[in-house]
Every structure is written in structure tokens, then in C-alpha cells.
Write an enzyme that holds these catalytic residues in place. Structure first.
Site, short mmCIF file in Angstrom:
data_model
loop_
_atom_site.label_atom_id
_atom_site.label_comp_id
_atom_site.label_asym_id
_atom_site.label_seq_id
_atom_site.Cartn_x
_atom_site.Cartn_y
_atom_site.Cartn_z
N CYS A 54 0.70 -1.34 0.03
CA CYS A 54 0.22 -0.12 0.02
C CYS A 54 0.88 1.02 0.01
O CYS A 54 0.36 2.19 -0.66
CB CYS A 54 -0.82 0.07 1.34
C1 UDX Z 1 -0.46 -0.59 5.65
C2 UDX Z 1 -1.39 0.25 6.51
O1 UDX Z 1 -1.21 0.10 8.12
C3 UDX Z 1 -3.13 -0.16 6.44
O2 UDX Z 1 -3.84 0.82 7.16
C4 UDX Z 1 -3.42 -0.13 4.79
O3 UDX Z 1 -4.64 -0.38 4.60
C5 UDX Z 1 -2.41 -0.99 4.08
O4 UDX Z 1 -1.08 -0.40 4.33
P1 UDX Z 1 0.53 -2.97 5.65
O5 UDX Z 1 1.11 -2.47 4.34
O6 UDX Z 1 -0.22 -4.31 5.83
O7 UDX Z 1 -0.56 -1.88 6.09
O8 UDX Z 1 1.62 -2.99 6.94
P2 UDX Z 1 1.99 -1.87 8.02
O9 UDX Z 1 2.08 -2.67 9.29
O10 UDX Z 1 1.45 -0.66 8.15
O11 UDX Z 1 3.68 -1.83 7.76
C6 UDX Z 1 4.08 -1.11 6.52
C7 UDX Z 1 5.48 -0.91 6.34
O12 UDX Z 1 5.89 0.18 7.20
C8 UDX Z 1 6.25 -2.28 6.84
O13 UDX Z 1 7.50 -2.37 5.85
C9 UDX Z 1 6.97 -1.88 8.07
O14 UDX Z 1 8.08 -2.58 8.17
C10 UDX Z 1 6.97 -0.24 8.01
N1 UDX Z 1 6.95 0.28 9.31
C11 UDX Z 1 5.91 0.39 10.08
C12 UDX Z 1 8.20 1.08 9.84
O15 UDX Z 1 9.19 1.02 9.14
N2 UDX Z 1 8.09 1.88 11.03
C13 UDX Z 1 6.89 1.80 11.63
O16 UDX Z 1 7.09 2.41 12.81
C14 UDX Z 1 5.82 1.02 11.24
#
Ligand code: UDX
Length: 452
Positions: free
Chosen positions: A278
Site C-alpha cells: 500500500c
Molecule cells: C498498511 C496500513 O497500515 C493499512 O492501514 C493500509 O490499509 C495498508 O497499508 P501494511 O502494508 O499491511 O498496512 O503494513 P504496516 O504494518 O502498516 O507496515 C508497512 C511498512 O511500514 C512495513 O514495511 C513496516 O516494516 C514499516 N514500518 C511500520 C516502519 O518502518 N516503521 C513503523 O514504525 C511502522
């Protein structure tokens, strides 16, 4: 017999998780996909992809409520036999990084075909992430062109963004923190609101339903994903500031920032950057959309730039620690875009591998508890794949922690010493206790530096 009959057009994460959750609450669901193999699996009660709790829910439906969830390969029939249709098709990123609305358009045509044959009022709900104007100008107009029916009179039109995160899709579907309903008119919005009042019942005491127009609802979804991405890039910018001063720990800094109730601590974890299906897709889509309207986003350009540069930065840190990496064996701990999934879409590991190869590193080996196979599809023979942690570390001269899986958490400095030729470790997700590792092996963590 059933209060609601709903068709779900698209059987990815949003579609199938919604379908299963609705069926569990006695809503009759006809899902639809053009993929016959997928439809067959769903009809046999098997989830075609892994998502926490989904298979258990499908098992229960198969045994106790089998008639409530069926999957067809003919969307027109699914629409004709239901009162509400939800579009949950994917909106992938094109080569030029703008949004591809092809699946949305073809689904709108199929709904139009069905509505041409139907006299009763029908509610169409766009659940996919789409740029502002799509629900009205693409979905609504296409249905009208094909069916000759008028929105607001013959059919209702809503846009209801979803906020599911992978690995939490069922939990997020059952217990959202708010429901956003964009309506073409009051009647459409009211009908969807009543549906969710029925579906959620008491949960709505803690979950407001927000009503707005179609375009505002479309923009809410981008507002969310862009802000979450911005928070991560912001934390990463500060991680890079933190490395300019000895002994500053970005984790503590962001904890201090996040405890401000106006900010909150989530999505402030610094490291090698975000990936997933996303964030890149949506940030790029809204950026390209605004540019097409004459407005260039400087903020979102920076968010993506800072994020993707973290993959270059982790390799810089590794070379500061281990010297030039060309000719050395380098290990990647974790390949998936986040723990708990085998999803490799836009994973940071892909950018790290590109950067290592640019610097002439050819001996790269990776290990992921779940994503080795999907990583091989994505990265092919650019790296080798290890079956265990011991194997990935064996004789390596530098290890990079890319995905914070639980099984990496338990590793101690002695494990790196035992297996590696020279125990150089870069923690790209702030998983390890800095002092413990820094005093025992050659260690660096993103967002902290010890110059003494
Ligand atoms: C995300 C949104 O959270 C969700 O609401 C939307 O509908 C789709 O995109 P998702 O892609 O499944 O969900 O994963 P998420 O848990 O949000 O993590 C996304 C990325 O951000 C991961 O690569 C994670 O490692 C990274 N991340 C997350 C960070 O680098 N730091 C953080 O503090 C949080």
C-alpha cells in the site's frame, strides 16, 4: 430469508476477509472472481492466501454456514442475486507509478450489465483505494453508460475506504476504529450506514460512522496512508540526525516524541524503511494524481526519497563497519516487507540487494522464515537462499537485519560470533539491545552511533 445479500467483486485481502466476516454474521455473500482456481478453493472452504485467522473462519463457515459464502466466476450473476455490491478489486501501480484503474472499470461495466437486467434499487460500494473522482466519474458513469440507469434514482453509490493491515485484516474488519462512508446522495449513505449498524451492532458504541461525499472519502484513505508513511520517514530523518551525535538513541527520541497525546507512538519506528502493497502504491498514486491536476507535492516526494534512501544508508553503515563489501559474503536476516507475512511487495530487502549489487557484492545470502519462496520469485538468483539462521550466517563477513521476525529476536552476540567469519552486524530494525551487542561484536544500529 436473509436480511442482507451482498456481492463482493474481488477476492483479495479486503474482499475475502470482508466476505468471511459478513458470512459469519449471517449475511449472505456471493463473492466473485474471474480466477476459476481461486473460486474453487473458496468454495471448498480454503483460503487462497495466508492471512491470520482467515482459514479458521472459513473452516467454521464451511461446516456451519456453507450456504452463506459462495464464490462465482460470473460477477453479473453475483450482482443480480444480491442487493448490495462491493468493489474490492486491486488498484495496482503502473510503470509510471500512477494508479491503474483497469480492474475497477471492468468491474463497473459488469455491474452495469447486471443493473440493465434489474429493476430493483441496488447499492454499489467502492471499497478499493481509488483517486478522488473515480467513484463518481468512472464507476458511476460507467454503470450508467452500460445500464442506462441513473445514480441516486435506480442505484445508490458509496465509497467506503478500508484500513486493513496485512496480518490483521480479520481483526481490523471486525473491530475498526471508525467507518468512513462517502455517499453520492443521502439515500446511498444511509443504506450503507444501516447495513453497518446491523453488522457491527454494539461495536459502534466505540466506532464512529463518518458521513461525507464520495471524493472526501476517497481522499481519507490517501490521507491515512500518506500520514503513516510520513511518520516513518520522519522517524528515519531523525534517525539520520541521531547518527550525527554520539550516543543518541533514536528509539528513545521517538518514544519521547510519541508520548505526546497529539502525536502517538505508532509508526515512529526508524530503520531500513517501509514496504508493502500500500504505502509506495498509494503515496505514488496520489502524488501522480495531484500532479496531473497541476499541483506538485514536495512533501510526498521527500517521504518516498527518505524511505528508499534508507536502503542505501544501511549499506553505507555496513561498509563503515566491515570495510568495502565487494568480494565479501553478506547475509540478510529477513526478506519479507514486515514480519508475519511472505509478502515481498516493495520490501526494503529488494532495495538493499540492488544497492549491494551496485557496489559489486555478488555473494549475498538471505533467510526469511516465511518469504524465501516469494523472495526467489522477486529476486531470482541475485541472492542465495538459506534454510536456517545458522546457514545464512555461516562464514559471512557482514549481516544486515532487514525484517524483525521474532526468531531473530532471540539471537545473542555469541550466535553471530559462532557462525560468522567476522561478526559485523547492522541492526536495520532496532531489534537488539544496543549496549549488549555493541560491547560484544562489531555492531551498528540505524539511528544510533557510538563514537567512543
Ligand atoms: C498498511 C496500513 O497500515 C493499512 O492501514 C493500509 O490499509 C495498508 O497499508 P501494511 O502494508 O499491511 O498496512 O503494513 P504496516 O504494518 O502498516 O507496515 C508497512 C511498512 O511500514 C512495513 O514495511 C513496516 O516494516 C514499516 N514500518 C511500520 C516502519 O518502518 N516503521 C513503523 O514504525 C511502522
Amino acid at each position: 430469508m436473509y436480511k442482507y445479500k451482498v456481492s463482493i467483486l474481488g477476492t483479495g485481502f479486503i474482499g475475502l476477509c470482508s466476505a468471511a466476516c459478513f458470512a459469519e454474521k449471517d449475511i449472505m455473500v456471493l463473492a466473485s472472481t474471474h480466477n476459476e482456481k481461486k473460486a474453487k478453493m473458496i468454495n471448498e472452504g480454503k483460503a487462497p492466501f495466508y492471512e491470520a485467522d482467515l482459514q479458521e473462519m472459513m473452516d467454521d463457515i464451511k461446516v456451519n454456514k456453507t450456504e452463506l459464502l459462495q464464490c462465482l466466476t460470473y460477477p453479473v450473476k453475483a450482482v443480480l442475486e444480491t442487493d448490495i455490491s462491493m468493489i474490492t478489486q486491486g488498484t495496482p501501480m503502473r510503470e509510471d507509478r500512477s494508479i491503474d484503474l483497469g480492474y475497477i472499470e471492468s468491474t463497473a461495466k459488469e455491474i452495469g450489465e447486471a443493473l440493465k437486467q434489474k429493476d430493483k434499487y441496488h447499492l454499489v460500494v467502492v471499497r478499493s483505494t481509488v483517486v478522488p473522482g473515480t467513484s463518481r466519474n468512472l464507476v458511476g458513469k460507467t454503470i450508467t453508460e452500460v445500464s442506462g440507469k441513473e445514480p441516486g434514482k435506480d442505484f445508490g453509490l458509496c465509497m467506503q475506504p478500508e484500513f486493513l493491515a496485512e496480518g490483521r485484516s480479520i481483526e481490523d474488519t471486525l473491530r475498526p476504529d471508525r467507518i468512513v462512508i462517502g455517499g453520492f446522495d443521502d439515500k446511498s449513505g444511509e443504506m450503507l450506514k444501516e447495513f453497518y449498524e446491523y453488522f457491527y451492532g454494539d461495536h459502534l458504541e466505540n466506532c464512529p460512522i463518518l458521513r461525507m461525499n464520495l471524493e472526501s472519502a476517497e481522499l481519507v484513505k490517501y490521507g491515512n496512508n500518506c500520514l503513516l508513511s510520513t511518520k516513518i520517514s520522519y522517524a528515519n530523518e531523525f534517525a539520520n540526525f541521531a547518527e550525527l551525535v554520539p550516543n543518541v538513541d533514536i528509539s528513545q527520541v521517538m518514544k519521547g516524541v510519541g508520548l505526546d497525546y497529539r502525536i502517538n507512538k505508532r509508526f515512529l519506528r526508524a530503520g531500513v524503511g517501509f514496504g508493502g502493497s500500500c504505502f509506495h502504491k498509494d503515496v505514488n498514486a496520489i502524488k501522480a494524481w495531484s500532479k496531473s491536476k497541476g499541483y506538485t507535492s514536495r512533501l510526498l516526494e521527500a517521504v518516498l526519497g527518505i524511505n528508499d534512501d534508507q536502503a542505501i544508508h544501511i549499506v553505507d553503515i555496513a561498509e563503515e563497519l566491515a570495510g568495502k563489501l565487494a568480494g565479501k559474503k553478506v547475509s540478510l536476516l529477513g526478506l519479507a516487507f514486515k514480519p508475519g507475512t511472505d509478502d515481498m511487495r516493495e520490501a526494503a530487502s529488494i532495495r538493499v540487494v540492488e544497492e549491494l549489487r551496485k557496489r559489486g557484492v555478488t555473494d549475498i545470502i538471505g533467510y526469511d522464515p516465511k518469504a524465501n519462496e516469494t523472495a526467489e520469485v522477486e529476486l531470482g538468483d541475485k541472492i542465495k537462499y538459506a534454510a536456517t539462521i545458522d546457514e545464512v550466517l555461516q562464514d559471512s563477513e557482514c549481516a544486515l537485519l532487514v525484517t524483525e521476525w521474532d526468531e531473530f529476536k532471540d539471537l545473542k552476540p555469541a550466535d553471530f560470533k559462532r557462525h560468522m567469519k567476522s561478526p559485523n552486524l547492522v541492526d536495520g530494525r532496532r531489534l537488539y539491545n544496543y549496549d549488549e551487542f555493541n560491547s560484544a561484536i562489531s555492531f551498528r544500529a540505524m539511528g544510533q552511533i557510538d563514537l567512543n
